[in-house]
Design a protein around this motif. Structure first.
Motif, mmCIF file in Angstrom:
data_model
loop_
_atom_site.group_PDB
_atom_site.id
_atom_site.type_symbol
_atom_site.label_atom_id
_atom_site.label_comp_id
_atom_site.label_asym_id
_atom_site.label_seq_id
_atom_site.Cartn_x
_atom_site.Cartn_y
_atom_site.Cartn_z
ATOM 1 N N ALA A 173 0.826 -1.214 0.000
ATOM 2 C CA ALA A 173 0.000 0.000 0.000
ATOM 3 C C ALA A 173 0.857 1.261 0.000
ATOM 4 N N LEU A 174 1.888 1.282 0.844
ATOM 5 C CA LEU A 174 2.746 2.465 0.907
ATOM 6 C C LEU A 174 3.575 2.644 -0.364
ATOM 7 N N ALA A 175 3.909 1.546 -1.011
ATOM 8 C CA ALA A 175 4.770 1.612 -2.203
ATOM 9 C C ALA A 175 4.023 2.082 -3.449
ATOM 10 N N MET A 176 2.701 2.189 -3.394
ATOM 11 C CA MET A 176 1.945 2.530 -4.599
ATOM 12 C C MET A 176 2.306 3.910 -5.145
ATOM 13 N N ASP A 177 2.535 4.893 -4.266
ATOM 14 C CA ASP A 177 2.923 6.218 -4.754
ATOM 15 C C ASP A 177 4.300 6.164 -5.417
ATOM 16 N N CYS A 178 5.247 5.444 -4.815
ATOM 17 C CA CYS A 178 6.576 5.271 -5.426
ATOM 18 C C CYS A 178 6.454 4.585 -6.774
ATOM 19 N N PHE A 179 5.623 3.559 -6.837
ATOM 20 C CA PHE A 179 5.398 2.795 -8.057
ATOM 21 C C PHE A 179 4.875 3.710 -9.170
ATOM 22 N N THR A 180 3.875 4.530 -8.832
ATOM 23 C CA THR A 180 3.274 5.420 -9.823
ATOM 24 C C THR A 180 4.256 6.492 -10.273
ATOM 25 N N VAL A 181 4.990 7.071 -9.330
ATOM 26 C CA VAL A 181 5.996 8.078 -9.677
ATOM 27 C C VAL A 181 7.063 7.461 -10.581
ATOM 28 N N SER A 182 7.473 6.235 -10.306
ATOM 29 C CA SER A 182 8.481 5.562 -11.118
ATOM 30 C C SER A 182 7.968 5.310 -12.535
ATOM 31 N N ILE A 183 6.709 4.921 -12.658
ATOM 32 C CA ILE A 183 6.124 4.746 -13.989
ATOM 33 C C ILE A 183 6.165 6.071 -14.752
ATOM 34 N N ALA A 184 5.728 7.142 -14.091
ATOM 35 C CA ALA A 184 5.716 8.458 -14.730
ATOM 36 C C ALA A 184 7.119 8.887 -15.156
ATOM 37 N N THR A 185 8.103 8.639 -14.286
ATOM 38 C CA THR A 185 9.478 9.017 -14.601
ATOM 39 C C THR A 185 10.033 8.165 -15.734
ATOM 40 N N GLY A 186 9.710 6.869 -15.721
ATOM 41 C CA GLY A 186 10.136 5.987 -16.810
ATOM 42 C C GLY A 186 9.569 6.416 -18.143
ATOM 43 N N ILE A 187 8.301 6.834 -18.147
ATOM 44 C CA ILE A 187 7.674 7.337 -19.373
ATOM 45 C C ILE A 187 8.404 8.588 -19.856
ATOM 46 N N ALA A 188 8.691 9.484 -18.917
ATOM 47 C CA ALA A 188 9.344 10.742 -19.278
ATOM 48 C C ALA A 188 10.738 10.508 -19.856
ATOM 49 N N TYR A 189 11.475 9.576 -19.281
ATOM 50 C CA TYR A 189 12.841 9.306 -19.752
ATOM 51 C C TYR A 189 12.849 8.505 -21.047
ATOM 52 N N GLY A 190 12.029 7.460 -21.099
ATOM 53 C CA GLY A 190 11.963 6.627 -22.297
ATOM 54 C C GLY A 190 13.164 5.709 -22.479
ATOM 55 N N ARG A 191 14.099 5.709 -21.562
ATOM 56 C CA ARG A 191 15.268 4.831 -21.660
ATOM 57 C C ARG A 191 15.771 4.544 -20.251
ATOM 58 N N TRP A 192 16.453 3.407 -20.103
ATOM 59 C CA TRP A 192 16.990 3.019 -18.803
ATOM 60 C C TRP A 192 18.228 3.857 -18.503
ATOM 61 N N VAL A 193 18.220 4.493 -17.345
ATOM 62 C CA VAL A 193 19.376 5.246 -16.872
ATOM 63 C C VAL A 193 19.785 4.564 -15.566
ATOM 64 N N GLY A 194 20.766 3.684 -15.662
ATOM 65 C CA GLY A 194 21.071 2.733 -14.595
ATOM 66 C C GLY A 194 21.225 3.292 -13.207
ATOM 67 N N MET A 195 22.269 4.066 -12.965
ATOM 68 C CA MET A 195 22.548 4.532 -11.612
ATOM 69 C C MET A 195 21.471 5.450 -11.055
ATOM 70 N N PRO A 196 21.015 6.464 -11.803
ATOM 71 C CA PRO A 196 19.975 7.334 -11.231
ATOM 72 C C PRO A 196 18.675 6.593 -10.901
ATOM 73 N N MET A 197 18.248 5.687 -11.775
ATOM 74 C CA MET A 197 16.987 4.981 -11.523
ATOM 75 C C MET A 197 17.141 3.974 -10.389
#
Length: 197
Positions: A10-34
């Motif tokens: 339940a607590l991780a859902m906001d992190c999960f959603t933010v990560s999806i949004a950030t992944g969409i924005a980046y469009g590519r894997w950025v290893g260390m920062p992600m």
């Protein structure tokens, strides 16, 4: 233990959603920062749970003040980051809208872990956890809960990045603006839940 897993999800859902949004924005894997931001989300979720728990124990007279402002802090941070993404979408200036630099990771980690702070305060009121009522017996369950919450937050954040990247592969030029809108919506959800429910 299964209760801690459900709380962690339940607590991780906001992190999960933010990560999806950030992944969409980046469009590519950025290893260390992600990877670093996923670890930061986990550390903050577990750490804020402990901070709320011990803060309640040590500063019980000020808990009402903290609960009056925590949702406003989360809303403000997510609004700031979301509006920055919306304003700069389509910029080619090296991802100026959202870069996973230390400052952005810190802001996102704090914003998404406000609920964990409130949870820790609630756990301190539960005699199953509160050391004042149970001696040192209450410390182990609390540390276990914080560790489980941190693990779920880190794992779900990494999963969110991969989902966001998969969506980002078919994204339009407005995907970054969409990701910003998602952050604003998460902040609004946190604010509405605390004010009206």
């Amino acid at each position: 233990m299964w209760e801690f897993c459900l709380i962690g999800i339940a607590l991780a859902m906001d992190c999960f959603t933010v990560s999806i949004a950030t992944g969409i924005a980046y469009g590519r894997w950025v290893g260390m920062p992600m990877t670093g931001s996923a670890l930061s989300f986990g550390i903050f979720q577990g750490g804020m749970t402990l901070l709320g728990y011990w803060g309640m124990y040590l500063l019980s007279s000020n808990v009402v003040v903290i609960r009056d402002v925590d949702h406003w802090i989360a809303f403000s941070l997510l609004l700031y980051l979301g509006m920055r993404m919306i304003r700069h979408h389509g910029d080619d200036s090296e991802g100026e809208a959202l870069t996973l630099d230390a400052r952005s990771i810190l802001l996102l980690s704090v914003a998404t872990s406000i609920d964990a702070l409130a949870l820790g305060m609630s756990m301190a009121c539960d005699s199953q956890f509160f050391p004042l009522n149970r001696g040192t017996e209450g410390v182990f369950p609390m540390l276990t809960a914080a560790l489980v919450i941190a693990m779920f937050s880190t794992g779900m954040s990494l999963a969110g990045y991969f989902i966001g990247l998969a969506v980002g592969n078919v994204k339009s030029d407005n995907a970054e603006a969409l990701a910003g809108i998602v952050l604003v919506c998460i902040g609004t959800k946190i604010l509405v839940e605390h004010l009206f429910f």
